[in-house]
Motif scaffolding. Structure first.
Motif, PDB file in Angstrom:
ATOM      1  N   LEU A  50       0.812  -1.218   0.000  1.00 13.10           N
ATOM      2  CA  LEU A  50       0.000   0.000   0.000  1.00 13.10           C
ATOM      3  C   LEU A  50       0.846   1.269   0.000  1.00 13.10           C
ATOM      4  CD1 LEU A  50      -2.740  -1.016   2.593  1.00 13.10           C
ATOM      5  CD2 LEU A  50      -3.068  -0.621   0.141  1.00 13.10           C
ATOM      6  N   ASP A  51       1.967   1.242   0.700  1.00  7.37           N
ATOM      7  CA  ASP A  51       2.842   2.415   0.803  1.00  7.37           C
ATOM      8  C   ASP A  51       4.286   1.993   0.562  1.00  7.37           C
ATOM      9  OD1 ASP A  51       4.046   4.840   1.293  1.00  7.37           O
ATOM     10  OD2 ASP A  51       3.071   5.163   3.232  1.00  7.37           O
ATOM     11  N   PRO A  52       4.653   1.780  -0.710  1.00  6.56           N
ATOM     12  CA  PRO A  52       5.994   1.269  -1.025  1.00  6.56           C
ATOM     13  C   PRO A  52       7.116   2.279  -0.799  1.00  6.56           C
ATOM     14  CG  PRO A  52       4.772   1.727  -3.033  1.00  6.56           C
ATOM     15  CD  PRO A  52       3.815   1.927  -1.893  1.00  6.56           C
ATOM     16  N   ASP A  53       6.781   3.494  -0.396  1.00  5.91           N
ATOM     17  CA  ASP A  53       7.806   4.505  -0.124  1.00  5.91           C
ATOM     18  C   ASP A  53       8.069   4.695   1.362  1.00  5.91           C
ATOM     19  OD1 ASP A  53       8.173   5.060  -2.859  1.00  5.91           O
ATOM     20  OD2 ASP A  53       6.434   6.413  -2.848  1.00  5.91           O
ATOM     21  N   LEU A  54       7.415   3.916   2.205  1.00  6.87           N
ATOM     22  CA  LEU A  54       7.575   4.043   3.651  1.00  6.87           C
ATOM     23  C   LEU A  54       8.712   3.137   4.119  1.00  6.87           C
ATOM     24  CD1 LEU A  54       6.478   5.275   6.306  1.00  6.87           C
ATOM     25  CD2 LEU A  54       4.960   3.284   6.461  1.00  6.87           C
ATOM     26  N   ALA A  55       9.866   3.728   4.336  1.00  4.95           N
ATOM     27  CA  ALA A  55      11.045   2.947   4.735  1.00  4.95           C
ATOM     28  C   ALA A  55      10.799   2.170   6.019  1.00  4.95           C
ATOM     29  CB  ALA A  55      12.256   3.863   4.896  1.00  4.95           C
ATOM     30  N   ASN A  56      10.140   2.783   6.994  1.00  2.69           N
ATOM     31  CA  ASN A  56       9.919   2.096   8.268  1.00  2.69           C
ATOM     32  C   ASN A  56       9.019   0.876   8.126  1.00  2.69           C
ATOM     33  OD1 ASN A  56      11.625   3.668   9.776  1.00  2.69           O
ATOM     34  ND2 ASN A  56      10.044   5.131  10.337  1.00  2.69           N
ATOM     35  N   GLY A  57       8.179   0.851   7.106  1.00  6.28           N
ATOM     36  CA  GLY A  57       7.393  -0.350   6.839  1.00  6.28           C
ATOM     37  C   GLY A  57       8.286  -1.513   6.455  1.00  6.28           C
ATOM     38  N   PHE A  58       9.290  -1.233   5.621  1.00  5.85           N
ATOM     39  CA  PHE A  58      10.226  -2.279   5.218  1.00  5.85           C
ATOM     40  C   PHE A  58      11.134  -2.685   6.372  1.00  5.85           C
ATOM     41  CE2 PHE A  58       8.922  -0.756   1.049  1.00  5.85           C
ATOM     42  CZ  PHE A  58       8.757  -1.951   0.372  1.00  5.85           C
ATOM     43  N   VAL A  59      11.487  -1.723   7.239  1.00 10.51           N
ATOM     44  CA  VAL A  59      12.288  -2.075   8.416  1.00 10.51           C
ATOM     45  C   VAL A  59      11.501  -3.034   9.304  1.00 10.51           C
ATOM     46  CG1 VAL A  59      13.397  -1.221  10.523  1.00 10.51           C
ATOM     47  CG2 VAL A  59      13.609   0.082   8.407  1.00 10.51           C
ATOM     48  N   ALA A  60      10.254  -2.681   9.603  1.00 11.16           N
ATOM     49  CA  ALA A  60       9.430  -3.530  10.470  1.00 11.16           C
ATOM     50  C   ALA A  60       9.221  -4.910   9.849  1.00 11.16           C
ATOM     51  CB  ALA A  60       8.085  -2.851  10.734  1.00 11.16           C
ATOM     52  N   LEU A  61       8.994  -4.938   8.541  1.00  7.35           N
ATOM     53  CA  LEU A  61       8.839  -6.217   7.850  1.00  7.35           C
ATOM     54  C   LEU A  61      10.129  -7.033   7.945  1.00  7.35           C
ATOM     55  CD1 LEU A  61       7.324  -8.230   6.067  1.00  7.35           C
ATOM     56  CD2 LEU A  61       7.981  -6.834   4.081  1.00  7.35           C
ATOM     57  N   GLY A  62      11.261  -6.406   7.708  1.00  7.30           N
ATOM     58  CA  GLY A  62      12.540  -7.108   7.786  1.00  7.30           C
ATOM     59  C   GLY A  62      12.827  -7.660   9.169  1.00  7.30           C
ATOM     60  N   VAL A  63      12.489  -6.896  10.197  1.00  7.46           N
ATOM     61  CA  VAL A  63      12.692  -7.364  11.572  1.00  7.46           C
ATOM     62  C   VAL A  63      11.795  -8.573  11.849  1.00  7.46           C
ATOM     63  CG1 VAL A  63      12.362  -6.762  14.011  1.00  7.46           C
ATOM     64  CG2 VAL A  63      13.533  -5.167  12.464  1.00  7.46           C
ATOM     65  N   ALA A  64      10.523  -8.491  11.453  1.00  6.57           N
ATOM     66  CA  ALA A  64       9.610  -9.618  11.660  1.00  6.57           C
ATOM     67  C   ALA A  64      10.089 -10.851  10.905  1.00  6.57           C
ATOM     68  CB  ALA A  64       8.191  -9.235  11.233  1.00  6.57           C
ATOM     69  N   GLN A  65      10.553 -10.664   9.681  1.00  6.13           N
ATOM     70  CA  GLN A  65      11.052 -11.797   8.895  1.00  6.13           C
ATOM     71  C   GLN A  65      12.296 -12.399   9.555  1.00  6.13           C
ATOM     72  OE1 GLN A  65      11.326  -9.437   5.332  1.00  6.13           O
ATOM     73  NE2 GLN A  65       9.611 -10.521   4.369  1.00  6.13           N
ATOM     74  N   ALA A  66      13.182 -11.568  10.061  1.00  5.56           N
ATOM     75  CA  ALA A  66      14.379 -12.083  10.741  1.00  5.56           C
ATOM     76  C   ALA A  66      13.988 -12.874  11.986  1.00  5.56           C
ATOM     77  CB  ALA A  66      15.314 -10.937  11.107  1.00  5.56           C
ATOM     78  N   ARG A  67      13.014 -12.374  12.730  1.00  5.38           N
ATOM     79  CA  ARG A  67      12.548 -13.106  13.914  1.00  5.38           C
ATOM     80  C   ARG A  67      11.982 -14.467  13.528  1.00  5.38           C
ATOM     81  NH1 ARG A  67       9.666  -7.940  16.912  1.00  5.38           N
ATOM     82  NH2 ARG A  67      11.555  -7.249  18.005  1.00  5.38           N
ATOM     83  N   GLY A  68      11.413 -14.558  12.340  1.00  6.64           N
ATOM     84  CA  GLY A  68      10.862 -15.815  11.855  1.00  6.64           C
ATOM     85  C   GLY A  68      11.857 -16.645  11.079  1.00  6.64           C
ATOM     86  N   GLN A  69      13.128 -16.295  11.146  1.00  5.72           N
ATOM     87  CA  GLN A  69      14.214 -17.027  10.485  1.00  5.72           C
ATOM     88  C   GLN A  69      14.111 -16.983   8.963  1.00  5.72           C
ATOM     89  OE1 GLN A  69      16.709 -17.941  12.518  1.00  5.72           O
ATOM     90  NE2 GLN A  69      15.397 -17.104  14.109  1.00  5.72           N
TER      91      GLN A  69
END
Length: 194
Positions: free
Chosen positions: A83-102
């Motif tokens: 929905l908001d591909p220009d929101l850097a913090n959205g990608f940060v939060a996604l990356g952190v969640a993905q890392a937590r999920g291995q």
């Protein structure tokens, strides 16, 4: 104002004269204070009323990630980044969640996108460096962690990550320097005892 039904389920969230226009500040305070159950429930209710609200998706995704409810968190954060591909913090939060999920490869891609969108985001760089280190890509991790410490010299976790990468690369002098910086940033923390 929050209304409950006979089974204690929230059925309505309405504003009265004492309710701020934007209840997310109060919800953020709940989450910060550790009241995740109520905060997540309220965010879910608000999101049901505004399913494409970027800040609700971000806050709910991060809260669920913190509680290790990773499948739902990742789904919400992926929707946010669509929905908001220009929101850097959205990608940060996604990356952190993905890392937590291995899901390290996916996490690296998300965090690389965050850095692409906001090259001055020290938190994105620190997390990207940590993921790259976990993937064994130490040279790339060094670059990201060095930039993170340049952008945020008091970030103890970035210094610790850099020290670990320098050690993995057998640069003992650089590792010692980074470990000393780690301790300097917080002499009385558990990280300083490592």
């Amino acid at each position: 104002r929050i209304a409950f039904d006979s089974e204690n389920l929230i059925v309505a969230l309405s504003r009265d004269s004492t309710t701020p226009e934007d209840p997310t500040a109060d919800i953020a305070r709940m989450l910060t204070d550790g009241n995740y159950a109520e905060g997540i429930l309220l965010l879910e209710l608000l999101l049901s009323q505004s399913p494409n609200d970027a800040m609700l998706l971000l806050n709910l995704g991060m809260a669920l990630s913190d509680r290790r409810r990773l499948d739902r968190a990742i789904a919400l954060l992926e929707r946010l980044t669509t929905l908001d591909p220009d929101l850097a913090n959205g990608f940060v939060a996604l990356g952190v969640a993905q890392a937590r999920g291995q899901k390290l490869t996916e996490s690296a891609r998300s965090l690389e996108q965050a850095v692409h969108l906001d090259s001055g985001n020290a938190y994105a760089r620190r997390n990207l460096g940590a993921v790259l280190r976990r993937l064994g890509r130490h040279g790339e991790a060094r670059v990201q962690l060095q930039k993170a410490t340049d952008l945020s010299p008091s970030d103890q976790a970035a210094w610790l990550g850099l020290a670990q990468v320098e050690e993995a690369l057998d640069d003992i002098k650089a590792a010692d320097h980074a470990y000393l910086q780690t301790i300097k940033q917080g002499e009385h923390t558990q990280l300083a005892d490592m």
